[in-house]
Each structure stands twice: as C-alpha cells, then as structure tokens.
Write an enzyme that holds these catalytic residues in place. Structure first.
Site, PDB file in Angstrom:
ATOM      1  N   CYS A  71      -0.750   9.664   3.756  1.00  0.00           N
ATOM      2  CA  CYS A  71      -0.797   9.231   2.361  1.00  0.00           C
ATOM      3  C   CYS A  71      -2.014   9.853   1.682  1.00  0.00           C
ATOM      4  O   CYS A  71      -2.037  10.062   0.480  1.00  0.00           O
ATOM      5  CB  CYS A  71      -0.862   7.720   2.285  1.00  0.00           C
ATOM      6  SG  CYS A  71      -2.134   7.054   3.342  1.00  0.00           S
ATOM      7  N   GLU A  92       0.877  -1.181   0.000  1.00  0.00           N
ATOM      8  CA  GLU A  92       0.000   0.000   0.000  1.00  0.00           C
ATOM      9  C   GLU A  92       0.909   1.225   0.000  1.00  0.00           C
ATOM     10  O   GLU A  92       1.694   1.405   0.938  1.00  0.00           O
ATOM     11  CB  GLU A  92      -0.908  -0.030   1.229  1.00  0.00           C
ATOM     12  CG  GLU A  92      -1.852  -1.223   1.250  1.00  0.00           C
ATOM     13  CD  GLU A  92      -2.786  -1.247   0.050  1.00  0.00           C
ATOM     14  OE1 GLU A  92      -3.508  -0.265  -0.169  1.00  0.00           O
ATOM     15  OE2 GLU A  92      -2.778  -2.246  -0.691  1.00  0.00           O
TER      16      GLU A  92
HETATM   17  P1  NAD Z   1       9.259   3.913   3.470  1.00  0.00           P
HETATM   18  O1  NAD Z   1       9.003   3.261   2.175  1.00  0.00           O
HETATM   19  O2  NAD Z   1      10.508   4.675   3.653  1.00  0.00           O
HETATM   20  O3  NAD Z   1       9.258   2.810   4.634  1.00  0.00           O
HETATM   21  C1  NAD Z   1       8.153   1.952   4.854  1.00  0.00           C
HETATM   22  C2  NAD Z   1       8.614   0.752   5.642  1.00  0.00           C
HETATM   23  O4  NAD Z   1       9.521   0.000   4.835  1.00  0.00           O
HETATM   24  C3  NAD Z   1       9.387   1.100   6.909  1.00  0.00           C
HETATM   25  O5  NAD Z   1       9.090   0.160   7.916  1.00  0.00           O
HETATM   26  C4  NAD Z   1      10.819   0.934   6.466  1.00  0.00           C
HETATM   27  O6  NAD Z   1      11.681   0.687   7.547  1.00  0.00           O
HETATM   28  C5  NAD Z   1      10.692  -0.269   5.558  1.00  0.00           C
HETATM   29  N1  NAD Z   1      11.791  -0.493   4.618  1.00  0.00           N
HETATM   30  C6  NAD Z   1      12.682   0.388   4.110  1.00  0.00           C
HETATM   31  N2  NAD Z   1      13.529  -0.237   3.254  1.00  0.00           N
HETATM   32  C7  NAD Z   1      13.149  -1.532   3.199  1.00  0.00           C
HETATM   33  C8  NAD Z   1      13.594  -2.674   2.484  1.00  0.00           C
HETATM   34  N3  NAD Z   1      14.624  -2.616   1.636  1.00  0.00           N
HETATM   35  N4  NAD Z   1      12.955  -3.830   2.667  1.00  0.00           N
HETATM   36  C9  NAD Z   1      11.921  -3.923   3.500  1.00  0.00           C
HETATM   37  N5  NAD Z   1      11.429  -2.884   4.212  1.00  0.00           N
HETATM   38  C10 NAD Z   1      12.042  -1.696   4.058  1.00  0.00           C
HETATM   39  O7  NAD Z   1       7.983   4.808   3.791  1.00  0.00           O
HETATM   40  P2  NAD Z   1       7.754   5.759   5.059  1.00  0.00           P
HETATM   41  O8  NAD Z   1       8.539   7.000   4.878  1.00  0.00           O
HETATM   42  O9  NAD Z   1       7.911   4.972   6.317  1.00  0.00           O
HETATM   43  O10 NAD Z   1       6.191   6.080   4.927  1.00  0.00           O
HETATM   44  C11 NAD Z   1       5.695   7.093   4.127  1.00  0.00           C
HETATM   45  C12 NAD Z   1       5.123   6.534   2.844  1.00  0.00           C
HETATM   46  O11 NAD Z   1       4.092   5.605   3.133  1.00  0.00           O
HETATM   47  C13 NAD Z   1       4.482   7.599   1.986  1.00  0.00           C
HETATM   48  O12 NAD Z   1       4.818   7.375   0.643  1.00  0.00           O
HETATM   49  C14 NAD Z   1       3.000   7.383   2.218  1.00  0.00           C
HETATM   50  O13 NAD Z   1       2.175   7.862   1.185  1.00  0.00           O
HETATM   51  C15 NAD Z   1       2.931   5.907   2.363  1.00  0.00           C
HETATM   52  N6  NAD Z   1       1.731   5.473   3.079  1.00  0.00           N
HETATM   53  C16 NAD Z   1       0.761   4.809   2.380  1.00  0.00           C
HETATM   54  C17 NAD Z   1      -0.400   4.405   3.023  1.00  0.00           C
HETATM   55  C18 NAD Z   1      -1.499   3.666   2.295  1.00  0.00           C
HETATM   56  O14 NAD Z   1      -2.369   3.115   2.953  1.00  0.00           O
HETATM   57  N7  NAD Z   1      -1.491   3.631   0.975  1.00  0.00           N
HETATM   58  C19 NAD Z   1      -0.564   4.689   4.374  1.00  0.00           C
HETATM   59  C20 NAD Z   1       0.449   5.356   5.045  1.00  0.00           C
HETATM   60  C21 NAD Z   1       1.598   5.740   4.392  1.00  0.00           C
END
Ligand code: NAD
Length: 517
Positions: A323, A289
């Site tokens: 988001c 997501e």
């Molecule tokens: P991010 O992609 O930086 O991190 C998300 C998660 O992935 C974190 O737990 C992070 O530690 C982990 N991660 C990072 N690298 C990884 C890897 N190589 N393998 C596995 N996991 C890894 O995102 P963020 O900054 O934490 O969150 C913000 C983003 O999330 C925004 O783009 C926002 O729009 C989105 N978001 C979407 C929804 C939805 O329901 N669509 C809801 C909330 C946030």
C-alpha cells in the site's frame, strides 16, 4: 521490576551471508515437503471440517503448485465462530491486562522460533523474496511485542479532576467480538497486528484471511495454539468473499470490524456496517485501512543516486504490491532526464523470476491482478511513454516485468488510480511548488516522500505534503512497528495508525463511575 524488557524492533537477517541464504533454502525445502495439505477451520480451539468445498491456495510463481487447501465456511460456521468468540470473551475480557500481554509475548517467541519456516511459507504462498518475507514475519513479531507493552499502559484509571464529596473514576474496558479482515499482501504481519491488537486489551476475534493466502493464517493458528491462548479467543474462518464477507460485516453480534484492503471493499464494509441489523445493540466500530497512490518528489538539489535507489526500492519491492509502494515519481524538470536514466538503469538490473530463487521481482498474486495491471499498462501506452518493461514473464506464473512510464500527465489513469503492481509513473514538474501540487492531487494520502538537500523545502513538505506517513531522504516503504505508526489520510482510510501509541484504545471504551460519599 518491569514485566518486560523495553521494546525493540526485531532485527533482520543479513541475506548477503551464504550461511543465512542456506538456512533459508533449508526452510524452503522443509516447507516444500509440506505443500498440498488440507486444513479445516479453527473455531473455539477445535478443528472444524466443512462440506462447502475448499479455497485453493497456489504458488503465484508456479500456478500448478498447490500450497494447500483451506475449508470454506458458510453461515453455519460463522454462527459457530460467533458463539465461540463470545463465550471466550466472558473469561478473556476479565483477565488482568498483564496476563493477556504475557500471552502476546509468548506468541512472539513462537513466531520468532519459526521465523524462517513462516517466511518460507510466504515465499510459496505470496511470492515474497527472502528479505521481503522475513520482514513481514518480523513485523508480525513486532506487533505482538509492541502491543503487549502498550496494553500495560491502559490499565490504570484515567486522569480526571477531583470533585468534592465524590469519588470519580474513569477507566477503559474491552468492547466484545470483532471481525478481522486483512489483505493478502502483508499476509502475516497485518493479519497478526489487526488481530492481536484488539485481543490484548480483552476482546476476542474471528479472523477471515484473504482467500489468496489462507495457509499462512493456518500456520499462525498453530502458533496461537502453541503459545497457549484459550480456545475461542482467536478463531479462523476461511471462505469465499461472496459467502462470508457481507455475513461477517452485517452480523448483529459483530461489535467491531478491523479491515485492511482496497478502497472499493473498504467503502462497502464501511457502508454496510453502518446499517443497524435486527437484534443489534451497538454502533459497530469500523476501521478501514485502504489503498494509496504514493508519490516521491525529487528536486534539483537532491543526491540523484540516492534518489534513484530509493525510487527503485520503493516502486519494485514485492512487485509494487505494498500500500506504501511508490507509484508516482515526481521529478523537477532540471534533473528529470538525469534521474529517469538512473532509475531505468537500476530497474533493468533487478532480477526477475521465481521468489524461491530470491529474485528481486517475483510474481504478482493472481490472474485477476495480472489482468488489472496489464490493463493499466495498455492504458499507459496511450497516455505516456513506455521506457521499460510492459511485458509478461514466464507463463508458468503471474509474472509482470518491472515497468516504467515517462512523461506521465496528471490526467492519466496511471497517475491517478492505484495499480498495485510493478508499474512506475514518472512525472515532470516545473519546480518544487508544482511537484508538491502534483503529489497532493490525489484522493489518497497514505505515504509520500521528498528527496532534497534544501532544508526549507523539507520543512515545507512536513507541513504541506498531506500523507499519513511522510519520508524524507529515504525510501517510502518499510514502516517499523512502534517507530513509524502507519495509516493514511483521505480515502486511504481511518488513520488507525497500526503500531502506534493510540491503536489499542480504538478497541476499548471508557466507563466513568461517580460515587458520592
Ligand atoms: P481487497 O479489498 O480485495 O480484500 C481485502 C480483504 O477483504 C480480504 O480479506 C478479502 O477477502 C476481504 N473481502 C472482500 N470482499 C469482502 C466483503 N464483501 N466483505 C468483507 N470482506 C471482504 O484488498 P486486497 O487485494 O486483499 O489488498 C490490497 C489492497 O489493500 C490495496 O488496495 C492496498 O493498498 C491495501 N492495503 C492497505 C494497507 C494500509 O495499511 N492502508 C495495507 C496493506 C494493503
């Protein structure tokens, strides 16, 4: 008699009441006294210390204030968590659905009892204002209550036709151990929802929270223990993305991945999970997501005061780090200037400062976010007209002023890319047709909205505005569990629809048995 009362959304507190504010401040003081502690991993119900150092969680409003430290895991601890989760799966998956549903309702009760305390942790760890923090904890409670009830609907055999001389049955079973990877922005709600959904239908999970918000995850694990979950059903592994991100995703014993985060990381997870690893016996189920570039259309028939309120709440609530946050306000030419004035006027009145003081706009999550957002603001200055903000706040924290750009062209980076901060682009449309065209001109498709008093346009938006969550004549943030199932289209992700009636089914598979007699 039904096992549970009908589902109801958790009510919000009225923070205009002094007594409610005082109760929240008391919780803040109590949590302040607990800041700076060290937390081990939690695997198989045990506290597991590591020798790989610590993730340091700091208060975004006061960079020097340590919220807590959580142990860093590496391969050894990931293996141990896999073992613990698969061992727990043996018995957890065989329990009746009602037993697991009851565990979720107990967990909801614990979260509810600790609501202000958990919210206060969020204020310190993620710079959430009082109502934003409380709404996040309320959503976590809702996920537990809602999924508990939804799970009970998945117990019986599925509807199939009879066939002469045979007994034919199809039913749903859990699938195994999953890895839960939430973002930092809905630090409790998304973590809880993406963990307990799979768990209630019989799976077990390893939760890997964002390195920015590990302490709320630790608090959640206290609630899991208090609610009496068997060891190993929910395991907590905190660590650096570089150390354990790929490891968890690639692991041959990972059966499913429940990810929420950015497009960039989501694509990486999606791609890596598709690769068959030595010893792997299944296709991993992967739900990602992702982000948004969410738009609100306002036409010339709209109530402009209501539109301005909706725009400011959607763009600047939690510093625009949702988001679902509004980042493109698309206004029909005839009312563009009048609406822009009202939006700027309201945004100027937003209080800006530390979350502990319940300011409307607090700090963004970390230095990386500051650099990224400031980069977009600098771009914006060359692409459009800055009409509000653009600067930093107190250097003690990661502050960025509420910022508005006007006359933003469709080609601008600030009109196309997710900024994830308090930056609003206001775009001029010739008419409603053009506005809809601009709104749909994105690779994302998460939330969107229309403010209009023209019935035919509202109906048209229902059909033609291509987003997973469309809001008409209201703000575009704040989806409620069980009321507005949440998830987007296009590159906004897999459309898993968290808090929706089909969600739990994603973590099960169907078995069909035909017996001839
Ligand atoms: P991010 O992609 O930086 O991190 C998300 C998660 O992935 C974190 O737990 C992070 O530690 C982990 N991660 C990072 N690298 C990884 C890897 N190589 N393998 C596995 N996991 C890894 O995102 P963020 O900054 O934490 O969150 C913000 C983003 O999330 C925004 O783009 C926002 O729009 C989105 N978001 C979407 C929804 C939805 O329901 N669509 C809801 C909330 C946030």
């Amino acid at each position: 008699m039904e096992l549970f009362e009908p589902y109801q959304v958790e009510p919000y507190s009225d923070f205009s009441q002094k007594s409610v504010q005082d109760a929240y401040k008391e919780a803040l003081e109590s949590v302040r006294g607990q800041l700076g502690q060290d937390y081990p991993l939690i695997i198989g119900g045990e506290h597991v210390a590591t020798t790989h150092g610590w993730l340091e969680s700091v208060n975004p409003c006061h960079k020097e204030q340590l919220v807590g430290r959580s142990a860093k895991a590496k391969r050894k601890e990931v293996e141990r968590a896999m073992d613990a989760a698969w061992t727990a799966y043996e018995s957890w998956s065989k329990l009746p659905m009602s037993a697991r549903a009851r565990a979720l309702v107990k967990l909801a009760a614990v979260l509810r009892r600790r609501k202000f305390e958990l919210s206060a942790w969020e204020t310190f760890e993620a710079s959430k204002s009082y109502p934003e923090a409380e709404a996040d904890v309320a959503e976590a409670i809702d996920f537990c209550e809602y999924y508990a009830r939804q799970a009970l609907k998945l117990t019986g055999p599925l509807e199939t036709y009879d066939y002469p001389g045979e007994e034919n049955t199809s039913f749903l079973i859990p699938i195994g151990v999953g890895v839960v990877i939430p973002p930092w922005n809905f630090l409790l709600a998304i973590l809880v929802g993406t963990a307990v959904g799979p768990v209630v239908v019989g799976n077990t999970v390893i939760v890997k929270p964002s390195p920015d918000t590990p302490i709320i995850a630790q608090k959640f694990m206290e609630c899991v223990a208090e609610a009496g979950f068997p060891p190993g059903v929910i395991n907590l592994v905190t660590g650096a993305d570089a150390d354990i991100g790929d490891l968890l995703v690639d692991h041959p014993r990972t059966r499913f991945i429940n990810f929420t985060g950015s497009l960039e990381t989501g694509l990486r997870v999606h791609e890596r999970a598709a690769k068959l690893q030595p010893g792997q016996k299944w296709l991993k189920k992967v739900y990602v997501e992702l982000g948004g570039k969410d738009a609100l259309i306002v036409d010339e028939t709209a109530d402009l005061d209501m539109a301005a309120d909706a725009a400011v709440a959607s763009a600047f609530g939690f510093q625009g780090q949702k988001c679902s946050a509004l980042s493109r306000l698309i206004v029909v030419d005839e009312v563009y200037d009048a609406l822009l004035e009202k939006v700027v006027e309201r945004a100027k009145k937003l209080s800006f400062g530390p979350a502990e003081k319940n300011n409307h706009v607090g700090a963004v999550i970390n230095q990386k976010a500051v650099d990224k957002i400031i980069g977009y603001i600098e771009n914006g200055k060359t692409e459009a007209k800055l009409v509000l903000g653009g600067g930093r706040g107190d250097d003690a924290g990661f502050f960025i002023e509420p910022t508005i750009f006007a006359e933003v062209p469709q080609s601008a980076s600030i009109a196309c890319e997710e900024i994830f901060g308090p930056v609003l682009s206001v775009m001029r449309a010739r008419d409603f047709d053009h506005a809809l065209e601009l709104a749909n001109a994105t690779v994302y498709g998460l939330t969107g909205g229309v403010i209009s008093n023209d019935r035919s346009r509202l109906e048209r938006a229902r059909r033609e505005f291509h987003v997973g969550n469309l809001y008409l004549n209201r703000k575009i943030t704040g989806a409620l569990v069980g009321v507005q199932p949440f998830g987007g289209f296009n590159l906004s992700g897999s459309n898993a629809k968290a808090g929706g009636p089909d969600y739990l089914r994603l973590f099960m598979e169907m078995k069909t048995v035909a017996e001839r007699y």
